[in-house]
Design an enzyme around this catalytic site. Structure first.
Site, short mmCIF file in Angstrom:
data_model
loop_
_atom_site.label_atom_id
_atom_site.label_comp_id
_atom_site.label_asym_id
_atom_site.label_seq_id
_atom_site.Cartn_x
_atom_site.Cartn_y
_atom_site.Cartn_z
CG MET A 37 -1.89 1.13 1.30
SD MET A 37 -3.14 0.89 2.61
CE MET A 37 -2.11 0.70 4.08
CG HIS A 38 2.82 2.56 -3.38
ND1 HIS A 38 2.34 1.37 -3.87
CD2 HIS A 38 3.02 3.36 -4.45
CE1 HIS A 38 2.27 1.45 -5.19
NE2 HIS A 38 2.67 2.64 -5.57
NE ARG A 39 -1.52 2.83 -7.64
CZ ARG A 39 -0.93 3.37 -8.69
NH1 ARG A 39 -0.88 4.68 -8.81
NH2 ARG A 39 -0.41 2.61 -9.63
CB ALA A 40 -0.90 10.03 -2.85
CG ASP B 204 -1.84 0.99 -3.12
OD1 ASP B 204 -0.73 0.47 -3.35
OD2 ASP B 204 -2.00 1.90 -2.30
#
Length: 440
Positions: free
Chosen positions: A208-211, A286
């Site tokens: 999970m890394h998307r802004a 994501d």
């Protein structure tokens, strides 16, 4: 012939490794340029060595910066190399700032651009990746398209079918190639090795890394609430530093880290991560690339997004979009665990990205274009002839190639009832409605 490949991030290196390898096997002159977009230990020569490909010939070390500054620095460095090396074609892959910079510079220098993984569309213009991939497609000469669906995206935007080559996706080549390398090497990262994943049941790998997830308190809280209830899973979470910082700011990190079934580890190398992915019961992510890798490795994926530029993974049945909806996450995890038929259907979903020969098909096409002189970009010498745009319902057995030859035409799209079809050369058009340009 000389081929230049531009790389900027780890996923680009991974996906281009099979093509770089294929070019080398054929003895074709090539240079590899690395922008140093995310330069760290994983981006060092060790990573290229791990994947058994040569280190880059050039590294322009742009580092991290704002989109505009980073892209500008890349363009300056790339231009200097291309002016010196004079390649016949520049290959870019995907949708990063390196792709944008490489495609713009090469096209301005009248060097052919080959866009690997062309035609993907999320239709979300708030994503910088969507802007990058669209601009790169406008600047390209050859389009190495992973699926027919991606080809249709380009046809709908007015690109000529004659420059679209449906190759499958090199992620398949890369997964097969690199998993073999990884298994020979074994797990090196101590934090993952301690978990003994070979003897662990019900592994859920989380990325999970998307802004749009991490920076949104409501969304990320909903996801964390779902993770808290998934105590039947062993959740392994290689956490991105930015994600960790945001969770700490929101007061969520310590609570998540204290859960017995959640194993938060530092980011791990690609080969170790590939072994983790292949050992997983399911993926919760994501990431765009991980959706492709999951269906290639027969691992069900739940995607923490509301749209995806990889819709084929969803229509094939191997991926489900759950957004940040706690109830949806819990429902589908439970179904994957408890419903054997549902789980097997996801695991055995047909791979829309091919069988692992994308690199071969890509280099075959480049060689064919080179031999026919189609990589040469020159100003037109003939006065433009007029043409008319037409539609027609075809009531005879005739292929696309035959129709175009007979009518001095270029077919844009074929419609079989309400289904759009990619007009491959050998497609029989009988009973279809087509749109085409005819020279007058």
């Amino acid at each position: 012939m000389k081929i230049a490949t531009i790389l900027g991030t780890r996923p680009e290196i991974i996906k281009m490794a099979p093509i770089i390898d294929e070019i080398a096997k054929r003895g074709i002159d090539q240079i590899v340029l690395h922008t140093g977009q995310h330069y760290d230990k994983e981006m060092s020569d060790n990573f290229f060595r791990d994947l058994e490909i040569p280190s880059p010939d050039y590294n322009i070390h742009v580092g991290s910066a704002s989109h505009g500054k980073q892209t500008g620095l890349m363009m300056k460095g790339i231009e200097e190399v291309l002016v010196s090396e004079k390649p016949d074609i520049v290959l870019v892959q995907g949708d990063t700032n390196a792709v944008l910079a490489g495609a713009l510079v090469a096209s301005k220098l009248h060097i052919a651009v080959g866009h690997v993984e062309a035609g993907l569309r999320s239709f979300d213009m708030t994503m910088p990746e969507e802007i990058n991939r669209r601009v790169a497609d406008v600047a390209s000469s050859m389009y190495f398209v992973p699926t027919v669906e991606s080809a249709i995206n380009l046809l709908a935007e007015g690109f000529s079918r004659r420059n679209l080559i449906v190759t499958g996706n090199t992620v398949v080549d890369a997964c097969f190639r690199h998993l073999e390398i990884a298994k020979k090497r074994g797990i090196e990262e101590e934090s993952l090795s301690r978990l003994d994943i070979e003897n662990m049941d019900n592994i859920l790998t989380l990325t999970m890394h998307r802004a749009e997830n991490v920076d949104d308190r409501k969304r990320v809280t909903s996801i964390i609430e779902a993770l808290k209830e998934l105590d039947q899973m062993n959740i392994i979470f290689p956490i991105h530093p930015r994600t960790k910082n945001t969770l700490q700011e929101f007061g969520l990190f310590d609570e998540l880290d204290s859960l017995e079934h959640v194993h938060i580890i530092k980011p791990i190398g690609y080969l170790d991560f590939l072994q983790l992915t292949s050992a997983s019961t399911l993926i919760l992510t994501d990431s765009g690339g991980l959706q492709e890798e999951a269906i290639t490795l027969d691992v069900p994926a739940l995607t923490l997004r509301y749209n995806t530029e990889r819709p084929e993974t969803v229509t094939s049945g191997g991926n489900i979009l759950v957004g940040s909806d706690k109830d949806a996450i819990l429902e589908y995890v439970d179904r994957i665990l408890s419903d054997e038929e549902f789980r097997d259907k996801m695991k055995n979903a047909p791979n829309p990205y091919g069988q692992g020969d994308s690199a071969k098909l890509t280099v075959d096409a480049i060689q064919e274009y080179y031999e026919k002189g189609l990589l040469d970009i020159k100003a037109p010498e003939d006065i433009m002839s007029s043409f008319s745009r037409k539609m027609a319902l075809i009531d005879e057995d005739i292929t696309v190639r035959e129709f175009e030859t007979k009518n001095d035409a270029l077919i844009h799209m074929a419609y079989d009832g309400d289904e759009m079809r990619f007009p491959a050369d050998d497609l029989n058009l009988n009973g279809m409605m087509i749109t085409y340009d005819e020279r007058e």
